[in-house]
Design a protein around this motif. Structure first.
Motif, PDB file in Angstrom:
ATOM      1  N   ALA A 296       1.187  -7.478  -2.726  1.00  0.00           N
ATOM      2  CA  ALA A 296       2.335  -6.826  -3.512  1.00  0.00           C
ATOM      3  C   ALA A 296       2.113  -5.383  -2.640  1.00  0.00           C
ATOM      4  N   ARG A 297       1.160  -4.649  -2.011  1.00  0.00           N
ATOM      5  CA  ARG A 297       0.839  -3.643  -1.754  1.00  0.00           C
ATOM      6  C   ARG A 297       1.900  -4.047  -0.066  1.00  0.00           C
ATOM      7  N   GLY A 298       2.133  -4.879   0.185  1.00  0.00           N
ATOM      8  CA  GLY A 298       2.139  -5.206   1.477  1.00  0.00           C
ATOM      9  C   GLY A 298       1.639  -5.403   2.523  1.00  0.00           C
ATOM     10  N   LEU A 299      -0.218  -5.593   2.562  1.00  0.00           N
ATOM     11  CA  LEU A 299      -1.311  -4.950   3.639  1.00  0.00           C
ATOM     12  C   LEU A 299      -1.365  -7.039   3.957  1.00  0.00           C
ATOM     13  N   LEU A 300      -0.908  -7.737   2.850  1.00  0.00           N
ATOM     14  CA  LEU A 300      -1.163  -9.999   3.374  1.00  0.00           C
ATOM     15  C   LEU A 300      -0.950  -9.159   4.506  1.00  0.00           C
ATOM     16  N   GLU A 321      -8.953  -3.313  12.319  1.00  0.00           N
ATOM     17  CA  GLU A 321     -11.137  -2.841  12.009  1.00  0.00           C
ATOM     18  C   GLU A 321     -10.989  -1.248  12.114  1.00  0.00           C
ATOM     19  N   GLU A 322     -11.043  -1.411  13.326  1.00  0.00           N
ATOM     20  CA  GLU A 322      -9.885   0.574  13.579  1.00  0.00           C
ATOM     21  C   GLU A 322      -9.563   1.330  11.887  1.00  0.00           C
ATOM     22  N   GLU A 323      -8.856   1.148  11.971  1.00  0.00           N
ATOM     23  CA  GLU A 323      -7.980   1.778  11.010  1.00  0.00           C
ATOM     24  C   GLU A 323      -8.455   1.602   8.873  1.00  0.00           C
ATOM     25  N   ILE A 329     -14.009   1.286   4.471  1.00  0.00           N
ATOM     26  CA  ILE A 329     -14.030  -0.178   5.049  1.00  0.00           C
ATOM     27  C   ILE A 329     -14.511  -1.031   6.009  1.00  0.00           C
ATOM     28  N   GLY A 330     -15.352  -2.028   6.109  1.00  0.00           N
ATOM     29  CA  GLY A 330     -15.449  -2.514   6.580  1.00  0.00           C
ATOM     30  C   GLY A 330     -14.990  -4.209   6.631  1.00  0.00           C
ATOM     31  N   GLU A 365      -6.051   2.085  -2.348  1.00  0.00           N
ATOM     32  CA  GLU A 365      -4.915   2.502  -2.936  1.00  0.00           C
ATOM     33  C   GLU A 365      -4.936   3.666  -2.091  1.00  0.00           C
ATOM     34  N   THR A 366      -6.151   3.708  -0.736  1.00  0.00           N
ATOM     35  CA  THR A 366      -5.564   5.770   0.239  1.00  0.00           C
ATOM     36  C   THR A 366      -4.777   5.424   1.394  1.00  0.00           C
ATOM     37  N   ILE A 367      -4.707   3.541   1.546  1.00  0.00           N
ATOM     38  CA  ILE A 367      -3.786   3.109   2.355  1.00  0.00           C
ATOM     39  C   ILE A 367      -2.730   3.079   2.351  1.00  0.00           C
TER      40      ILE A 367
END
Length: 367
Positions: A296-300, A321-323, A329-330, A365-367
């Motif tokens: 839903a957040r468009g992150l997948l 990974e860096e972002e 977040i690891g 939620e901060t991304i």
């Protein structure tokens, strides 16, 4: 002193975990360790299960049976194969990785064909065992490759690590049967399947009589016991089973007796079955919520799930990974899981979605 070096390095996943600990100590901030491949929603509650265990019993204190406890193998036959196979086709191992290592070092093959995106430890394990590997892009590409695959083996993992992609069972079964009939060996490594399924799942019974199919399984993911290191191999090839038993004997002198007792009780006792059911229900609920939230957040990263379903404990997100590290977040860069698509993959990350839903939302939620 001369050392026979394997040439394999320690897992980057472990290295990331150490980095997160150091960063947390320096900054005083908590990091979300989604680099790990363990279920973190809840621990399985073993309080009632262990109460009746006799720690002074021979089953725990004496060397175990070479192929594993007969009663445990019988329970696995009932749970995974509806009682239709035989305990003699099952060999207990020290976890899923041990099962794969035993098979890779024992079966005489030219190469092991791995998916383009694969669990990094596969490659390192093969390097230690001096087994060559080659890639295939998707399961649908395997049938046109049959001539090249003969004399070799193919690894199939579903849902997979790292993508967490679940294929259609019927389509996959048709591919496996065609490969089997052509004499191609199949390593069927699916430690995540039974987290989402119960004993009514008949897929393993449909694979069990295929001569060239070797099933490797683990209780690390399906019941959350990665620390106990217990898994099994199923093969209907008696010669292979006998050789595997010999190698287990001279490698470990038997598999941990307590772990065998514990899993036996999880599979057969009322309190064990209750603990497994509760663990699976809570874990799979939060996994589904997490995947839906990321979508839903468009992150997948939807491009990795054409014709498949994101269902495992891992998914791919469209952040590096860096972002993700900037947001505490690891994660593990997808480039770690491929040899042929590293430049493309570095913009994506594999994350474990088997964490409490509210915790995942708090960080993303901060991304």
């Amino acid at each position: 002193m001369k050392i026979n070096k394997s040439g394999a390095a320690l897992s980057r996943i472990v290295q990331i975990g150490e980095t997160l600990k150091e960063l947390s100590q320096k900054s005083g901030k908590e990091y979300l360790p989604l680099n790990r491949g363990v279920n973190q929603v809840v621990n399985i509650d073993l309080t009632e299960v262990v109460k009746s265990i006799n720690f002074n019993s021979p089953e725990i204190q004496v060397y175990p049976h070479g192929a594993g406890r007969p009663d445990l193998r019988a329970a696995i036959n009932e749970e995974f194969f509806a009682g239709k196979s035989s305990p003699d086709n099952i060999l207990i191992t020290a976890g899923g990785m041990h099962a794969l290592d035993l098979v890779a070092q024992t079966v005489n093959i030219g190469k092991l064909f791995l998916p383009s995106y694969y669990w990094g430890c596969y490659f390192k394990m093969l390097k230690i065992r001096s087994v060559e590997s080659e890639g295939y892009d998707s399961q649908s590409d395997l049938l046109p490759m049959i001539d090249r695959l003969q004399g070799n083996a193919v690894l199939i993992s579903d849902p997979s690590n790292p993508l967490g992609d679940k294929h259609d069972d019927e389509e996959q079964l048709n591919i496996i049967r065609a490969l089997n009939d052509a004499g191609v060996v199949i390593f069927y490594d699916c430690p995540y399947r039974r987290l989402f399924m119960d004993a009514s799942d008949d897929y393993y019974t449909r694979l069990m009589n295929l001569d060239n199919v070797i099933i490797t399984e683990s209780f690390s993911k399906s019941v959350g016991l990665s620390g106990q290191r217990l898994g099994f191999i199923h093969t209907c090839n008696k010669e292979l089973h006998d050789e595997l038993e010999v190698r287990v004997m001279y490698n470990t002198n038997g598999i941990n007796g307590f772990a065998q007792e514990l899993v036996l009780r999880l599979l057969t006792t009322p309190e064990g079955k209750k603990a497994v059911t509760a663990f699976k229900e809570r874990t799979t609920r939060d996994i589904a919520l997490n995947i839906e939230y990321l979508r839903a957040r468009g992150l997948l990263a939807e491009e990795f799930y054409h014709g498949t379903t994101p269902q495992g404990i891992f998914v791919i997100v469209n952040r590096s990974e860096e972002e993700l590290l900037e947001h505490y977040i690891g994660a593990v860069s997808l480039s770690f899981f491929t040899k042929t698509r590293q430049e493309y993959a570095k913009n994506y990350s594999r994350i474990c979605v088997s964490v409490p839903h509210d915790k995942l939302v708090k960080y993303f939620e901060t991304i």
